[in-house]
Write a protein that holds these residues in place. Structure first.
Motif, PDB file in Angstrom:
ATOM      1  N   LEU A 135       0.828  -1.205   0.000  1.00 28.93           N
ATOM      2  CA  LEU A 135       0.000   0.000   0.000  1.00 28.93           C
ATOM      3  C   LEU A 135       0.865   1.259   0.000  1.00 28.93           C
ATOM      4  N   ARG A 136       1.940   1.240   0.742  1.00 25.79           N
ATOM      5  CA  ARG A 136       2.845   2.400   0.749  1.00 25.79           C
ATOM      6  C   ARG A 136       3.431   2.638  -0.647  1.00 25.79           C
ATOM      7  N   SER A 137       3.790   1.567  -1.329  1.00 24.28           N
ATOM      8  CA  SER A 137       4.394   1.716  -2.658  1.00 24.28           C
ATOM      9  C   SER A 137       3.396   2.313  -3.650  1.00 24.28           C
TER      10      SER A 137
ATOM     11  N   LEU B   5      -7.804  -5.103 -11.494  1.00 25.04           N
ATOM     12  CA  LEU B   5      -6.842  -3.996 -11.443  1.00 25.04           C
ATOM     13  C   LEU B   5      -7.470  -2.711 -10.938  1.00 25.04           C
ATOM     14  N   LEU B   6      -8.796  -2.629 -10.923  1.00 22.41           N
ATOM     15  CA  LEU B   6      -9.457  -1.462 -10.328  1.00 22.41           C
ATOM     16  C   LEU B   6      -9.052  -1.284  -8.872  1.00 22.41           C
TER      17      LEU B   6
ATOM     18  N   PHE C   9      -8.118   1.935  -5.644  1.00 18.55           N
ATOM     19  CA  PHE C   9      -8.637   1.956  -4.269  1.00 18.55           C
ATOM     20  C   PHE C   9      -7.498   1.838  -3.259  1.00 18.55           C
ATOM     21  N   HIS C  10      -6.584   0.930  -3.500  1.00 19.90           N
ATOM     22  CA  HIS C  10      -5.464   0.746  -2.580  1.00 19.90           C
ATOM     23  C   HIS C  10      -4.563   1.979  -2.544  1.00 19.90           C
TER      24      HIS C  10
ATOM     25  N   SER D 280      -8.413  -3.133   3.433  1.00 21.08           N
ATOM     26  CA  SER D 280      -8.069  -3.957   2.274  1.00 21.08           C
ATOM     27  C   SER D 280      -8.292  -5.436   2.567  1.00 21.08           C
ATOM     28  N   ASP D 281      -7.818  -5.883   3.712  1.00 25.00           N
ATOM     29  CA  ASP D 281      -7.960  -7.300   4.061  1.00 25.00           C
ATOM     30  C   ASP D 281      -9.431  -7.704   4.170  1.00 25.00           C
TER      31      ASP D 281
END
Length: 227
Positions: A46-48, A108-109, A113-114, A130-131
C-alpha cells in the motif's frame, strides 16, 4: 465462399492474434513499471502504491489491458487445431484461461482503491480495510482466479503441442514464466517482468501463429504446418 476464406473469420483471427501479442507487451510493461515495494507485506504494498500515483496508475492501466487483450486473443487459439488430437485440451484450456485473464483485468481497479487508502488513511487502518474487502469469498471468485489461470494456459499449450501446432517447449515455458513472475522480488520490478518473459513469449508466439493462419488460409484437406 467457405468458412476458411470468410473475410469475417480472417478479420477476427487477425484481431485476436494482434491482441495476444499486444497483450503480452502491455503485461510486460505493466510489471516493469510496478511501484517497487520493500517487502511482500500488505503495508509495504500500500505504501508503494501511495508513494507514486502516476506510476501506480500507469502500471495498473498496462496490466489491465494486458490481461484483457490476452484473454480476448486466447479465444482464437483453438482455431489453430485442425484435427481431433489435442482439440479438447486446447478448447478447455483456452476458454478457462480467457475467462481467468478477463477476470484479472477487472481486479486492477483495486489498485486505485489501494492507492487512495494508502494516501488517506493510517497504514494500519488501510491494511485492515483492504484485508476485509479481499476476504469476501465472492470477491475471490469474481476477480482472483490465481494459479488456475496458469494451469489453464498450461493445458492450452499441452493441447496445442499434441496437435502439432507448437513445440513441447511451450509447456515448461508457461510454468517457468509464471514462477518467475511470482517468485522474483518486486523491489526491483524489472526482475519479475523479465521472469515472466517465457510465458509472455509463448502467448505472443501463439498470437503470431494465429496471424499466420489468418494470412494464409488452409485449403480443405491440407494439414496445418507444425510450429
Amino acid at each position: 465462399m467457405t468458412n476458411e476464406t470468410s473475410p469475417a473469420k480472417r478479420v477476427m483471427m487477425i484481431t485476436a492474434g494482434a491482441a495476444l501479442i499486444a497483450g503480452a507487451v502491455c503485461f510486460f510493461a505493466g510489471l516493469a513499471t510496478s511501484p517497487p515495494a520493500v517487502d511482500d507485506s500488505k503495508a509495504s504494498y500500500l505504501r508503494s502504491l501511495a508513494a507514486d500515483p502516476f506510476t501506480t496508475q500507469l502500471s495498473a492501466l498496462l496490466l489491465h489491458y494486458g490481461n484483457l487483450l490476452m484473454g480476448a486473443g486466447l479465444l482464437a487459439v483453438p482455431l489453430l487445431v485442425r484435427g481431433r488430437r489435442g482439440a479438447v485440451l486446447t478448447v478447455v484450456g483456452a476458454l478457462s484461461g480467457a475467462l481467468g485473464l478477463l477476470q484479472i483485468s477487472g481486479s486492477l481497479l483495486s489498485d486505485w482503491f489501494h492507492m487512495e487508502l494508502g494516501r488517506n488513511l493510517p497504514i494500519e487502518q488501510a491494511v485492515l480495510v483492504s484485508d476485509k474487502v479481499l476476504a469476501h469469498p465472492a470477491e475471490q471468485l469474481a476477480f482472483n482466479p490465481g494459479p488456475l489461470v496458469s494451469l489453464a494456459l498450461l493445458i492450452t499449450f499441452v493441447g496445442l503441442a499434441r496437435a502439432g501446432v507448437v513445440g513441447w517447449w511451450s509447456g515448461p515455458a508457461i510454468v517457468l514464466g509464471y514462477a518467475g513472475m511470482l517468485l522474483l522480488p518486486y523491489s526491483t520490478p524489472i526482475l519479475p517482468a523479465a521472469g515472466a518473459l517465457p510465458m509472455l513469449g509463448t502467448l505472443a508466439f501463439a498470437g503470431w501463429r494465429v496471424l499466420g493462419r489468418a494470412r494464409v488460409p488452409q485449403e480443405a484437406g491440407v494439414p496445418a504446418l507444425v510450429g
